[in-house]
Design an enzyme around this catalytic site. Structure first.
Site, PDB file in Angstrom:
ATOM      1  N   ARG A  73     -65.272-117.278  83.513  1.00  0.00           N
ATOM      2  CA  ARG A  73     -65.398-117.637  82.501  1.00  0.00           C
ATOM      3  C   ARG A  73     -64.181-117.991  81.804  1.00  0.00           C
ATOM      4  O   ARG A  73     -63.209-117.113  81.976  1.00  0.00           O
ATOM      5  CB  ARG A  73     -66.087-116.464  81.520  1.00  0.00           C
ATOM      6  CG  ARG A  73     -66.440-116.888  80.046  1.00  0.00           C
ATOM      7  CD  ARG A  73     -66.854-115.619  79.320  1.00  0.00           C
ATOM      8  NE  ARG A  73     -68.219-115.131  79.840  1.00  0.00           N
ATOM      9  CZ  ARG A  73     -68.768-114.041  79.610  1.00  0.00           C
ATOM     10  NH1 ARG A  73     -67.952-113.015  78.923  1.00  0.00           N
ATOM     11  NH2 ARG A  73     -69.977-113.545  80.096  1.00  0.00           N
ATOM     12  N   ARG A 142     -62.212-110.715  73.810  1.00  0.00           N
ATOM     13  CA  ARG A 142     -62.487-111.757  74.422  1.00  0.00           C
ATOM     14  C   ARG A 142     -62.111-113.127  73.761  1.00  0.00           C
ATOM     15  O   ARG A 142     -61.458-113.284  72.887  1.00  0.00           O
ATOM     16  CB  ARG A 142     -64.196-111.697  74.537  1.00  0.00           C
ATOM     17  CG  ARG A 142     -64.645-110.368  75.036  1.00  0.00           C
ATOM     18  CD  ARG A 142     -64.577-110.274  76.637  1.00  0.00           C
ATOM     19  NE  ARG A 142     -65.163-109.229  76.983  1.00  0.00           N
ATOM     20  CZ  ARG A 142     -66.511-109.063  77.192  1.00  0.00           C
ATOM     21  NH1 ARG A 142     -67.348-110.170  77.035  1.00  0.00           N
ATOM     22  NH2 ARG A 142     -67.082-108.009  77.803  1.00  0.00           N
ATOM     23  N   LYS A 207     -65.930-103.920  75.064  1.00  0.00           N
ATOM     24  CA  LYS A 207     -65.878-105.494  74.804  1.00  0.00           C
ATOM     25  C   LYS A 207     -65.401-105.451  73.173  1.00  0.00           C
ATOM     26  O   LYS A 207     -65.958-104.754  72.547  1.00  0.00           O
ATOM     27  CB  LYS A 207     -66.653-106.195  75.395  1.00  0.00           C
ATOM     28  CG  LYS A 207     -68.099-106.048  74.436  1.00  0.00           C
ATOM     29  CD  LYS A 207     -69.084-107.112  74.659  1.00  0.00           C
ATOM     30  CE  LYS A 207     -69.937-106.818  76.023  1.00  0.00           C
ATOM     31  NZ  LYS A 207     -71.203-107.637  75.905  1.00  0.00           N
ATOM     32  N   LYS A 209     -65.226-108.661  70.039  1.00  0.00           N
ATOM     33  CA  LYS A 209     -65.314-110.145  69.905  1.00  0.00           C
ATOM     34  C   LYS A 209     -64.955-110.725  68.531  1.00  0.00           C
ATOM     35  O   LYS A 209     -65.453-109.844  67.583  1.00  0.00           O
ATOM     36  CB  LYS A 209     -66.966-110.374  70.135  1.00  0.00           C
ATOM     37  CG  LYS A 209     -67.182-110.164  71.698  1.00  0.00           C
ATOM     38  CD  LYS A 209     -68.592-110.245  71.895  1.00  0.00           C
ATOM     39  CE  LYS A 209     -69.000-110.242  73.470  1.00  0.00           C
ATOM     40  NZ  LYS A 209     -70.268-110.275  73.689  1.00  0.00           N
ATOM     41  N   CYS A 427     -79.885-117.184  77.436  1.00  0.00           N
ATOM     42  CA  CYS A 427     -78.745-116.918  78.063  1.00  0.00           C
ATOM     43  C   CYS A 427     -79.020-117.274  79.558  1.00  0.00           C
ATOM     44  O   CYS A 427     -80.124-118.017  80.297  1.00  0.00           O
ATOM     45  CB  CYS A 427     -78.676-115.271  78.038  1.00  0.00           C
ATOM     46  SG  CYS A 427     -79.961-114.806  79.212  1.00  0.00           S
ATOM     47  N   CYS A 433     -77.276-113.517  86.950  1.00  0.00           N
ATOM     48  CA  CYS A 433     -76.778-112.372  86.167  1.00  0.00           C
ATOM     49  C   CYS A 433     -77.312-111.220  86.944  1.00  0.00           C
ATOM     50  O   CYS A 433     -78.765-111.250  86.978  1.00  0.00           O
ATOM     51  CB  CYS A 433     -77.291-112.710  84.886  1.00  0.00           C
ATOM     52  SG  CYS A 433     -76.593-111.042  84.047  1.00  0.00           S
ATOM     53  N   CYS A 472     -82.306-109.907  79.547  1.00  0.00           N
ATOM     54  CA  CYS A 472     -82.471-108.415  79.351  1.00  0.00           C
ATOM     55  C   CYS A 472     -82.038-108.146  77.804  1.00  0.00           C
ATOM     56  O   CYS A 472     -81.505-108.857  77.119  1.00  0.00           O
ATOM     57  CB  CYS A 472     -81.520-107.798  80.424  1.00  0.00           C
ATOM     58  SG  CYS A 472     -79.717-107.885  79.805  1.00  0.00           S
ATOM     59  N   CYS A 476     -76.991-111.658  75.006  1.00  0.00           N
ATOM     60  CA  CYS A 476     -76.107-112.630  75.271  1.00  0.00           C
ATOM     61  C   CYS A 476     -76.301-113.866  74.438  1.00  0.00           C
ATOM     62  O   CYS A 476     -75.317-114.235  74.047  1.00  0.00           O
ATOM     63  CB  CYS A 476     -75.688-112.894  76.773  1.00  0.00           C
ATOM     64  SG  CYS A 476     -75.323-111.504  77.733  1.00  0.00           S
TER      65      CYS A 476
HETATM   66  C1  HEM Z   1     -73.791-105.407  76.048  1.00  0.00           C
HETATM   67  C2  HEM Z   1     -73.766-105.751  77.249  1.00  0.00           C
HETATM   68  C3  HEM Z   1     -73.466-106.899  77.820  1.00  0.00           C
HETATM   69  C4  HEM Z   1     -73.357-107.205  79.045  1.00  0.00           C
HETATM   70  C5  HEM Z   1     -73.342-106.038  80.131  1.00  0.00           C
HETATM   71  C6  HEM Z   1     -73.134-108.686  79.378  1.00  0.00           C
HETATM   72  C7  HEM Z   1     -73.018-109.133  80.677  1.00  0.00           C
HETATM   73  C8  HEM Z   1     -72.968-110.697  80.818  1.00  0.00           C
HETATM   74  C9  HEM Z   1     -73.072-110.961  82.166  1.00  0.00           C
HETATM   75  C10 HEM Z   1     -73.176-110.277  83.427  1.00  0.00           C
HETATM   76  C11 HEM Z   1     -73.232-112.438  82.087  1.00  0.00           C
HETATM   77  C12 HEM Z   1     -72.943-113.359  83.096  1.00  0.00           C
HETATM   78  C13 HEM Z   1     -74.444-113.759  83.137  1.00  0.00           C
HETATM   79  C14 HEM Z   1     -74.128-115.104  84.165  1.00  0.00           C
HETATM   80  O1  HEM Z   1     -73.558-116.035  83.739  1.00  0.00           O
HETATM   81  O2  HEM Z   1     -74.664-115.151  85.456  1.00  0.00           O
HETATM   82  C15 HEM Z   1     -73.039-112.748  80.485  1.00  0.00           C
HETATM   83  C16 HEM Z   1     -73.207-113.899  79.974  1.00  0.00           C
HETATM   84  C17 HEM Z   1     -72.862-113.985  78.771  1.00  0.00           C
HETATM   85  N1  HEM Z   1     -72.709-113.204  77.656  1.00  0.00           N
HETATM   86 FE1  HEM Z   1     -73.032-111.232  77.978  1.00  0.00          FE
HETATM   87  N2  HEM Z   1     -73.249-109.420  78.387  1.00  0.00           N
HETATM   88  C18 HEM Z   1     -73.564-108.306  77.033  1.00  0.00           C
HETATM   89  C19 HEM Z   1     -73.829-108.747  75.888  1.00  0.00           C
HETATM   90  C20 HEM Z   1     -73.259-110.036  75.422  1.00  0.00           C
HETATM   91  C21 HEM Z   1     -73.465-110.107  73.802  1.00  0.00           C
HETATM   92  C22 HEM Z   1     -73.949-109.204  72.701  1.00  0.00           C
HETATM   93  C23 HEM Z   1     -73.080-111.639  73.785  1.00  0.00           C
HETATM   94  C24 HEM Z   1     -72.790-112.399  72.389  1.00  0.00           C
HETATM   95  C25 HEM Z   1     -72.923-112.142  71.247  1.00  0.00           C
HETATM   96  C26 HEM Z   1     -72.676-112.035  75.012  1.00  0.00           C
HETATM   97  C27 HEM Z   1     -72.313-113.229  75.607  1.00  0.00           C
HETATM   98  C28 HEM Z   1     -72.134-113.886  76.597  1.00  0.00           C
HETATM   99  C29 HEM Z   1     -72.188-115.115  76.842  1.00  0.00           C
HETATM  100  C30 HEM Z   1     -71.740-116.211  75.841  1.00  0.00           C
HETATM  101  C31 HEM Z   1     -72.462-115.447  78.266  1.00  0.00           C
HETATM  102  C32 HEM Z   1     -72.511-116.701  78.786  1.00  0.00           C
HETATM  103  C33 HEM Z   1     -73.717-117.171  79.222  1.00  0.00           C
HETATM  104  C34 HEM Z   1     -74.721-117.745  77.835  1.00  0.00           C
HETATM  105  O3  HEM Z   1     -74.464-118.560  77.201  1.00  0.00           O
HETATM  106  O4  HEM Z   1     -75.643-117.249  77.434  1.00  0.00           O
HETATM  107  N3  HEM Z   1     -72.986-111.042  76.078  1.00  0.00           N
HETATM  108  N4  HEM Z   1     -73.075-111.421  79.890  1.00  0.00           N
HETATM  109  S1  SF4 Z   2     -78.788-111.220  78.090  1.00  0.00           S
HETATM  110 FE1  SF4 Z   2     -78.976-109.928  79.922  1.00  0.00          FE
HETATM  111  S2  SF4 Z   2     -79.848-111.503  81.292  1.00  0.00           S
HETATM  112 FE2  SF4 Z   2     -78.878-112.658  79.963  1.00  0.00          FE
HETATM  113  S3  SF4 Z   2     -77.171-113.296  80.644  1.00  0.00           S
HETATM  114 FE3  SF4 Z   2     -76.737-111.430  79.236  1.00  0.00          FE
HETATM  115  S4  SF4 Z   2     -76.514-109.575  80.439  1.00  0.00           S
HETATM  116 FE4  SF4 Z   2     -77.619-111.425  81.602  1.00  0.00          FE
END
Ligand code: HEM
Ligand code: SF4
Length: 574
Positions: A73, A142, A207, A209, A427, A433, A472, A476
């Site tokens: 990223r 981040r 994290k 943000k 997402c 993921c 999930c 995200c």
């Molecule tokens: C709370 C636990 C969270 C975990 C453990 C987590 C974990 C991850 C993981 C493993 C990915 C990679 C997925 C991939 O590209 O294959 C991802 C993508 C992403 N996450 Fe999270 N995430 C969490 C919450 C959030 C939240 C609340 C946001 C935003 C407000 C966020 C923003 C993003 C973004 C921008 C991506 C890139 C893909 C997309 O545009 O959907 N994440 N996250």
């Molecule tokens: S919402 Fe859950 S399934 Fe989707 S990218 Fe984030 S961690 Fe992965």
């Protein structure tokens, strides 16, 4: 809850400022993975160790190691890229990654499928165009987001300046990234040297943000983030200061009611010259007050719920040496992007394109990756990634407008999408993921096609309705702030949430559980029918759902889980 520090705390503490054994692990050729402790640390360098989940069964059958690869990223404050940087990322994706680029909901680019032996070459190529992936993931600040604002150039200049200052100020100071990925010399620290004056050895509990919003657009979803600044704009379009928001966050765990998404509180007002001091104070209070025992309770949103906003504000004011003023009035109109051409107050034109779920590739929709490369080669005004996974071609001179529009149109980047699809986000989820319970990016387009058919039947095709899906409950794509939120529960099954505010200020609430494709369409169809008949003038779908008694309005914090009514008729038989 336990009294023990979480495992990640020990890993951070022992890591020698994010080094761990990453350098050695990279040289280890026997596996495409890295050891578990390093997999936690590599997040602070902007990478996730993943494997292709589509290939798991076949590789298991053949007794092969999982198909490991890394997601990288990039750190892109405010989503602003030069054309040269766009071209470099596109090249890197094709040389070392899966070939495609993913524009994310937090205004950055993710590259998938980079194998361990290509990591250094990839990061060097990214470094060559003055980009990096430092702290793009991990327990640290981040990527800082900023309103894309094509039509308010004066305010955008100030907003992006603030976003960059906060981003720079909160960067980790450890030279580990340079040493490990760019073959920098290890810089020996003097005895007693403070390596991380803001973070210390264990960085943050979770994290963190930050976003910068400029009303009337709430494209950054300011209430979904730990720390936010809402510009208070004067009559001449100048920024007179910022309302400061704290304690937003999306993630929760299915079935655990003490985890919940939360919208941020407005803590007060500050002047531009105090904004970075406030950011540092908010970060250090969370560093010291945040929960380091349970990672599920470690975000700032829980600190604020537990300690109260007043106590938190008092501590921030004391540490920053700044007294916050009373919050000033502002109005948001939407969280969406304004597609097509818009002209800034400086007379320059910007073109906002629709990129489905942020996936930049050549597909049945059109040769979009190729088209964007062509545009980047002839246009030097730069790009802005929007918080809705879309792309702005910025600063287009009049002489170039026809040609750039033609290239974009031919590639399907300006297609006349429905109001629902224009306001959709998904997402990544499967296959990369590791946390995904269900499909998201690969499924939402098909669901939208089915829903579009129903909306067309009711004459609702042009109406803006916000729909977001995640694989999930981590959230995200910020599904809890969507008028229609879908959150993966298991393969092919989703929970459906309704009733969020169109301007991003109120969360939705659980309406039905475990729906499959037919169940989602069947649940929404009668609601669309009722909406078109009963809505008041200008009434949004989310607001209507509450007024019509379809769902209770969600208050903040734990109230998200209160007053959920799941009539048996709405839950499909298993
Ligand atoms: C709370 C636990 C969270 C975990 C453990 C987590 C974990 C991850 C993981 C493993 C990915 C990679 C997925 C991939 O590209 O294959 C991802 C993508 C992403 N996450 Fe999270 N995430 C969490 C919450 C959030 C939240 C609340 C946001 C935003 C407000 C966020 C923003 C993003 C973004 C921008 C991506 C890139 C893909 C997309 O545009 O959907 N994440 N996250
Ligand atoms: S919402 Fe859950 S399934 Fe989707 S990218 Fe984030 S961690 Fe992965």
């Amino acid at each position: 809850m336990t009294d023990e520090l979480s495992r990640n705390e020990r890993i951070k503490e022992a890591s020698d400022y994010l080094r761990g054994t990453l350098a050695e692990g990279l040289r280890e050729e026997i596996t495409g993975a890295i050891i578990e402790d390093d997999a936690q640390l590599v997040k602070f360098h902007g990478m996730y160790l993943q494997d292709d989940r589509d290939l798991r069964p076949e590789r298991a059958r053949k007794k092969m190691e999982k198909a490991f690869a890394f997601m990288i990223r990039v750190r892109i404050p405010g989503g602003v890229l030069t054309s040269q940087q766009w071209l470099a990322l596109d090249q890197v994706a094709r040389d070392y990654g899966s070939g495609t680029m993913r524009l994310t909901t937090r205004q950055t680019v993710q590259l998938h499928g980079v194998i361990k032996s290509n990591l250094k070459a990839t990061l060097k190529a990214i470094d060559a165009v003055l980009l990096n992936s430092i702290a793009a993931c991990g327990d640290i600040n981040r990527n800082v987001m900023c309103n894309v604002l094509p039509e308010q150039s004066r305010a955008h200049a100030a907003a992006i300046a603030l976003a960059r200052s906060v981003s720079d100020h909160l960067l980790p100071r450890t030279p580990a990234y340079r040493e490990i990925w760019l073959d920098g010399e290890r810089i020996a620290g003097g005895e007693g040297e403070v390596v991380e004056p803001i973070y210390g050895k264990t960085y943050l509990p979770r994290k963190f943000k930050v976003v910068v919003a400029v009303p009337p657009s709430n494209d950054v979803d300011v209430f979904a983030h730990d720390l936010g600044y809402i510009a208070i704009v004067g009559d001449a379009g100048e920024i007179i200061g910022w309302n400061v928001t704290v304690g937003g966050g999306m993630g929760m765990t299915h079935g655990e009611l003490d985890t919940y998404p939360r919208v941020a509180d407005i803590m007060g007002f500050c002047k531009t010259e105090d904004a970075v001091k406030i950011a540092e104070a908010v970060v250090t209070v969370q560093r010291d007050w945040g929960d380091r025992k349970s990672r599920k309770h470690a975000r700032l949103k829980y600190t604020i719920e537990d300690r109260g906003l007043d106590a938190f504000r008092a501590e921030v004011e004391q540490r920053a040496g700044v007294k916050l003023g009373a919050a000033k009035p502002f109005t948001f109109s939407s969280t969406g992007d304004r597609y097509g051409w818009s002209e800034g107050t400086d007379g320059r034109s910007h073109l906002t394109l629709f990129v489905q779920n942020g996936r930049v590739h050549d597909s049945a929709l059109g040769a979009q990756q190729t088209a964007l490369r062509t545009i980047a080669q002839r246009h030097d005004g730069g790009f802005r990634i929007t918080p809705n996974q879309n792309l702005v071609i910025a600063n287009v001179p009049t002489s170039e407008q026809t040609e750039i529009e033609r290239i974009a149109r031919e590639a399907g980047l300006l297609a006349p999408w429905s109001g629902l699809r224009r306001n959709s986000m998904a997402c990544v989820a499967l296959p990369t993921c590791g946390l995904a319970l269900a499909e998201s990016e690969r499924y939402l387009p098909d669901l939208l096609t089915a829903l579009d058919e129903r909306l067309a039947a009711f004459g609702l095709s042009a109406d803006d309705i916000v729909i977001r899906m995640t694989g999930c409950p981590n959230g995200c794509a910020r599904p809890y702030l969507a008028e229609i939120g879908l959150v993966g529960k298991g393969p092919g099954r989703y929970n459906l949430y309704l009733g969020a505010a169109f301007d991003g200020s109120r969360m939705n609430k659980l309406y039905a559980e475990d729906l499959d494709h037919a169940g989602i369409v069947a649940a929404l169809d009668p609601l669309f029918a009722a909406y078109v008949k009963e809505r008041q003038k200008g009434e949004r779908f989310g607001d209507y759902a509450i007024r019509a008694g379809i769902i209770a309005a969600s208050g903040n914090g734990a109230d998200f889980h209160a007053n959920v009514r799941l009539p048996p008729a709405r839950v499909p038989a298993r």
